[in-house]
Design a protein around this motif. Sequence first.
Motif, mmCIF file in Angstrom:
data_model
loop_
_atom_site.group_PDB
_atom_site.id
_atom_site.type_symbol
_atom_site.label_atom_id
_atom_site.label_comp_id
_atom_site.label_asym_id
_atom_site.label_seq_id
_atom_site.Cartn_x
_atom_site.Cartn_y
_atom_site.Cartn_z
ATOM 1 N N VAL A 1 14.818 -40.541 5.428
ATOM 2 C CA VAL A 1 15.764 -40.169 6.478
ATOM 3 C C VAL A 1 15.070 -40.232 7.833
ATOM 4 O O VAL A 1 13.848 -40.350 7.923
ATOM 5 C CB VAL A 1 16.339 -38.759 6.244
ATOM 6 N N ALA A 2 15.853 -40.146 8.905
ATOM 7 C CA ALA A 2 15.297 -40.145 10.257
ATOM 8 C C ALA A 2 14.300 -38.991 10.403
ATOM 9 O O ALA A 2 14.483 -37.923 9.799
ATOM 10 C CB ALA A 2 16.424 -40.009 11.280
ATOM 11 N N PRO A 3 13.255 -39.178 11.196
ATOM 12 C CA PRO A 3 12.180 -38.180 11.285
ATOM 13 C C PRO A 3 12.641 -36.770 11.656
ATOM 14 O O PRO A 3 12.020 -35.783 11.254
ATOM 15 C CB PRO A 3 11.267 -38.756 12.370
ATOM 16 N N ALA A 4 13.740 -36.661 12.416
ATOM 17 C CA ALA A 4 14.196 -35.336 12.849
ATOM 18 C C ALA A 4 14.981 -34.586 11.777
ATOM 19 O O ALA A 4 15.172 -33.369 11.886
ATOM 20 C CB ALA A 4 15.070 -35.481 14.096
ATOM 21 N N ILE A 5 15.413 -35.284 10.734
ATOM 22 C CA ILE A 5 16.324 -34.670 9.769
ATOM 23 C C ILE A 5 15.673 -33.569 8.934
ATOM 24 O O ILE A 5 16.263 -32.490 8.752
ATOM 25 C CB ILE A 5 16.961 -35.747 8.867
ATOM 26 N N PRO A 6 14.460 -33.751 8.379
ATOM 27 C CA PRO A 6 13.884 -32.666 7.570
ATOM 28 C C PRO A 6 13.788 -31.336 8.307
ATOM 29 O O PRO A 6 14.157 -30.288 7.762
ATOM 30 C CB PRO A 6 12.501 -33.214 7.186
ATOM 31 N N ALA A 7 13.323 -31.367 9.559
ATOM 32 C CA ALA A 7 13.220 -30.127 10.328
ATOM 33 C C ALA A 7 14.602 -29.545 10.595
ATOM 34 O O ALA A 7 14.797 -28.315 10.550
ATOM 35 C CB ALA A 7 12.482 -30.373 11.634
ATOM 36 N N LEU A 8 15.573 -30.396 10.878
ATOM 37 C CA LEU A 8 16.935 -29.934 11.123
ATOM 38 C C LEU A 8 17.502 -29.241 9.886
ATOM 39 O O LEU A 8 18.120 -28.170 9.982
ATOM 40 C CB LEU A 8 17.814 -31.130 11.513
ATOM 41 N N LEU A 9 17.271 -29.850 8.728
ATOM 42 C CA LEU A 9 17.743 -29.242 7.487
ATOM 43 C C LEU A 9 17.053 -27.901 7.247
ATOM 44 O O LEU A 9 17.711 -26.904 6.918
ATOM 45 C CB LEU A 9 17.502 -30.183 6.306
ATOM 46 N N ARG A 10 15.735 -27.879 7.421
ATOM 47 C CA ARG A 10 14.970 -26.649 7.173
ATOM 48 C C ARG A 10 15.396 -25.510 8.093
ATOM 49 O O ARG A 10 15.569 -24.370 7.654
ATOM 50 C CB ARG A 10 13.470 -26.903 7.384
ATOM 51 N N GLU A 11 15.563 -25.829 9.367
ATOM 52 C CA GLU A 11 15.713 -24.777 10.371
ATOM 53 C C GLU A 11 17.153 -24.354 10.620
ATOM 54 O O GLU A 11 17.407 -23.203 10.981
ATOM 55 C CB GLU A 11 15.077 -25.248 11.684
ATOM 56 N N ARG A 12 18.112 -25.265 10.426
ATOM 57 C CA ARG A 12 19.486 -24.924 10.806
ATOM 58 C C ARG A 12 20.495 -25.059 9.675
ATOM 59 O O ARG A 12 21.356 -24.193 9.517
ATOM 60 C CB ARG A 12 19.937 -25.817 11.972
ATOM 61 N N VAL A 13 20.387 -26.126 8.915
ATOM 62 C CA VAL A 13 21.449 -26.409 7.944
ATOM 63 C C VAL A 13 21.287 -25.582 6.676
ATOM 64 O O VAL A 13 22.212 -24.866 6.257
ATOM 65 C CB VAL A 13 21.494 -27.912 7.616
ATOM 66 N N VAL A 14 20.115 -25.654 6.053
ATOM 67 C CA VAL A 14 19.899 -24.935 4.795
ATOM 68 C C VAL A 14 20.088 -23.424 4.955
ATOM 69 O O VAL A 14 20.707 -22.786 4.093
ATOM 70 C CB VAL A 14 18.525 -25.294 4.197
ATOM 71 N N PRO A 15 19.607 -22.796 6.045
ATOM 72 C CA PRO A 15 19.839 -21.357 6.179
ATOM 73 C C PRO A 15 21.314 -20.961 6.235
ATOM 74 O O PRO A 15 21.658 -19.817 5.941
ATOM 75 C CB PRO A 15 19.124 -21.011 7.499
ATOM 76 N N ALA A 16 22.175 -21.903 6.615
ATOM 77 C CA ALA A 16 23.612 -21.619 6.697
ATOM 78 C C ALA A 16 24.334 -21.838 5.368
ATOM 79 O O ALA A 16 25.512 -21.490 5.230
ATOM 80 C CB ALA A 16 24.264 -22.494 7.770
ATOM 81 N N ALA A 17 23.638 -22.406 4.379
ATOM 82 C CA ALA A 17 24.273 -22.766 3.111
ATOM 83 C C ALA A 17 24.271 -21.598 2.135
ATOM 84 O O ALA A 17 23.387 -20.744 2.149
ATOM 85 C CB ALA A 17 23.558 -23.961 2.491
ATOM 86 N N ASP A 18 25.265 -21.581 1.268
ATOM 87 C CA ASP A 18 25.329 -20.623 0.163
ATOM 88 C C ASP A 18 24.712 -21.214 -1.103
ATOM 89 O O ASP A 18 24.168 -20.490 -1.935
ATOM 90 C CB ASP A 18 26.782 -20.238 -0.107
ATOM 91 N N LEU A 19 24.828 -22.527 -1.246
ATOM 92 C CA LEU A 19 24.305 -23.253 -2.402
ATOM 93 C C LEU A 19 23.653 -24.526 -1.899
ATOM 94 O O LEU A 19 24.225 -25.230 -1.060
ATOM 95 C CB LEU A 19 25.457 -23.598 -3.368
ATOM 96 N N ILE A 20 22.442 -24.828 -2.379
ATOM 97 C CA ILE A 20 21.817 -26.102 -2.057
ATOM 98 C C ILE A 20 21.413 -26.796 -3.355
ATOM 99 O O ILE A 20 21.157 -26.145 -4.374
ATOM 100 C CB ILE A 20 20.592 -25.957 -1.120
ATOM 101 N N THR A 21 21.337 -28.135 -3.298
ATOM 102 C CA THR A 21 21.064 -28.918 -4.511
ATOM 103 C C THR A 21 19.967 -29.949 -4.261
ATOM 104 O O THR A 21 20.182 -31.154 -4.424
ATOM 105 C CB THR A 21 22.345 -29.613 -5.003
ATOM 106 N N PRO A 22 18.765 -29.517 -3.871
ATOM 107 C CA PRO A 22 17.686 -30.478 -3.627
ATOM 108 C C PRO A 22 17.098 -31.003 -4.924
ATOM 109 O O PRO A 22 17.169 -30.335 -5.973
ATOM 110 C CB PRO A 22 16.647 -29.622 -2.890
ATOM 111 N N ASN A 23 16.497 -32.190 -4.865
ATOM 112 C CA ASN A 23 15.625 -32.561 -5.976
ATOM 113 C C ASN A 23 14.281 -31.864 -5.776
ATOM 114 O O ASN A 23 14.049 -31.204 -4.764
ATOM 115 C CB ASN A 23 15.512 -34.085 -6.122
ATOM 116 N N GLN A 24 13.398 -32.020 -6.753
ATOM 117 C CA GLN A 24 12.138 -31.279 -6.698
ATOM 118 C C GLN A 24 11.299 -31.673 -5.480
ATOM 119 O O GLN A 24 10.669 -30.823 -4.834
ATOM 120 C CB GLN A 24 11.353 -31.518 -7.987
ATOM 121 N N PHE A 25 11.310 -32.953 -5.124
ATOM 122 C CA PHE A 25 10.597 -33.423 -3.936
ATOM 123 C C PHE A 25 11.172 -32.786 -2.678
ATOM 124 O O PHE A 25 10.428 -32.298 -1.815
ATOM 125 C CB PHE A 25 10.689 -34.950 -3.854
#
Length: 280
Positions: free
Chosen positions: A120-144
């Motif tokens: 993904v674009a370089p900014a996406i992992p930090a965006l997911l970590r800092e803003r998106v995932v904290p707002a989620a009730d359920l997440i479905t990541p793979n192990q990586f």
Amino acid sequence: MLSIQSAVAYGHVGNSAAVFPLQRIGVEVLPVYTVNFSNHTGYGAWRGPLISPDDVRDVITGIEERGVLGDIDVVLSGYQGGEGIADVILDAVARVKAANPSAIYACDPVMGNARSGCFVAPAIPALLRERVVPAADLITPNQFELGELTGTRPDTIESTLEAVALIRAKGPSSVLVTSVERPDRDEDTIEMLAVTAEGSWIVQTPRLPFKANGSGDVTAALFTAHYRRTGDAAEALARATSSVYDLLERTHRSGERELQLVESQDAYANPRMQFPVTAL
């Protein structure tokens, strides 16, 4: 369910993978597209538009104007191609939850996999970590992706559970970890792990020797729908695993590159429940 994901005309990824299995198990889906491509980008060439965040937001506003946000009990998101779409998704989650406080946000934090690394674009992992995932009730990541979200390298069951605990402390109460590979597992197998406030469960299946784009999108959609419907993570894990394995096995037998999504429809509606789920 409001599903904000990509769409392709040929093949099955994003909403083009998730919507039909959801419909086949009786879920009413409102698909909102973030791209409308000819095919997925794994082919190396594709045509069609990346839909601007403003246009995606406009579609969601139009849905809101129909007065149906209160009927939506899940917002589901997948691959986020650019930074702007996260604001649109989070705004949609806020609007839906304002209309239906019992609604949940399920996020598939797509970043990459153990074999390919981040794609993904370089900014996406930090965006997911800092803003998106904290707002989620359920997440479905793979192990990586779980490792990328937590700054860890989960490989054993213990380290994977520790990483899940770290990410649950940031917001999501429920986590499904796909593509779990531990050194002491049976040869040619792969596992999925579900963790909620009620407990932890694991399921193991044979590992099929091929890559199928879109299988993660189907997995996230079916697990989310079953878990939302039943409140039972073990049952949701068993149903989703059975359905997705049979989809993948049929696709592998076909010799085709694209998921045999329509041909496998009975596996969604009537999963064989052939893989035991074990409490940890």
